[in-house]
Enzyme design. Structure first.
Site, mmCIF file in Angstrom:
data_model
loop_
_atom_site.group_PDB
_atom_site.id
_atom_site.type_symbol
_atom_site.label_atom_id
_atom_site.label_comp_id
_atom_site.label_asym_id
_atom_site.label_seq_id
_atom_site.Cartn_x
_atom_site.Cartn_y
_atom_site.Cartn_z
ATOM 1 N N HIS A 8 6.324 47.428 -66.742
ATOM 2 C CA HIS A 8 6.639 46.909 -65.752
ATOM 3 C C HIS A 8 6.568 45.197 -65.571
ATOM 4 O O HIS A 8 4.848 45.017 -66.255
ATOM 5 C CB HIS A 8 7.004 46.884 -64.223
ATOM 6 N N ARG A 58 9.896 47.486 -59.619
ATOM 7 C CA ARG A 58 9.876 46.729 -60.589
ATOM 8 C C ARG A 58 9.632 47.660 -62.206
ATOM 9 O O ARG A 58 10.246 46.569 -63.008
ATOM 10 C CB ARG A 58 8.789 46.848 -59.917
ATOM 11 N N GLU A 82 4.496 55.437 -60.334
ATOM 12 C CA GLU A 82 2.830 54.869 -60.064
ATOM 13 C C GLU A 82 1.992 55.577 -58.922
ATOM 14 O O GLU A 82 3.222 56.345 -58.213
ATOM 15 C CB GLU A 82 2.940 53.668 -59.953
#
Length: 205
Positions: A8, A58, A82
């Site tokens: 990202h 994001r 993540e």
């Protein structure tokens, strides 16, 4: 058959990342738009048919720029998030240090979870399983190749270790993974291999 891994765009510094709900900075938005334009201008080279993304803001914002440029609708999933840092997600560094002193990604034991989150072992297993499932979907033609996968630095780093058949831990060194960088992997005769790493031509023009 290729998968293009993309990190990202730049997000806000000063906060814990992980499952943070914070989005991109203005610089991150510019990076993402530049990537989308680059992929459109080089559409024949990449031939992207499927866009998959982490559903964290994001990553979604980065994917939205690519959607607009390529006219492809993204598939958003928590599988490619993540590491889950639980209660610390999106917290100011100073606040996190006060409430959870000394707790960082690389200070956890492999089977110790972030408060309210997951352990490094669970994170690794989640990403490895997500990659194996993606490969199966491609091989069974349930999704079209080539795939652009928008995800996170920690995720891409694990995939480097998986593809190189190297043991990974939360103290392992990180491969270079810049914001909006492109990492190309291809299904060869002996399985998936890394072809190209950390490309950012769209940020150099």
């Amino acid at each position: 058959m290729k998968i293009f891994l993309v990190r990202h765009g730049a997000d806000e510094e000063g906060y814990r990342g992980g499952w943070s709900q914070r989005g991109l900075t203005e610089a991150g938005i510019i990076q993402s738009r530049a990537l989308g334009t680059y992929l459109y201008e080089h559409a024949e080279q990449y031939d992207i048919q499927t866009l998959i993304s982490s559903d964290l803001p994001r990553a979604m914002q980065t994917s939205n720029s690519i959607e607009e440029s390529l006219g492809i609708r993204g598939i958003y999933t928590p599988d490619w998030r993540e590491m889950n840092n639980g209660d610390m997600a999106g917290m100011l560094h100073a606040e996190a240090e006060e409430k959870y002193p000394g707790i960082y990604f690389n200070t956890l034991k492999m089977d110790t979870v972030f408060p309210g989150g997951e352990s490094p072992t669970q994170f690794y297993a989640r990403i490895r399983n997500a990659f194996e499932n993606l490969c199966i979907q491609l091989e069974e033609k349930r999704i079209q190749s080539n795939v652009l996968l928008v995800t996170h630095g920690g995720v891409i780093n694990i995939l480097y270790y998986v593809l190189a058949n190297r043991e990974w831990s939360n103290t392992s060194s990180f491969y270079p993974i810049d914001n909006t960088s492109i990492h190309t992997i291809q299904n060869m005769e002996k399985g998936w291999s890394i072809l190209d790493t950390n490309r950012i031509p769209h940020l150099r023009s």
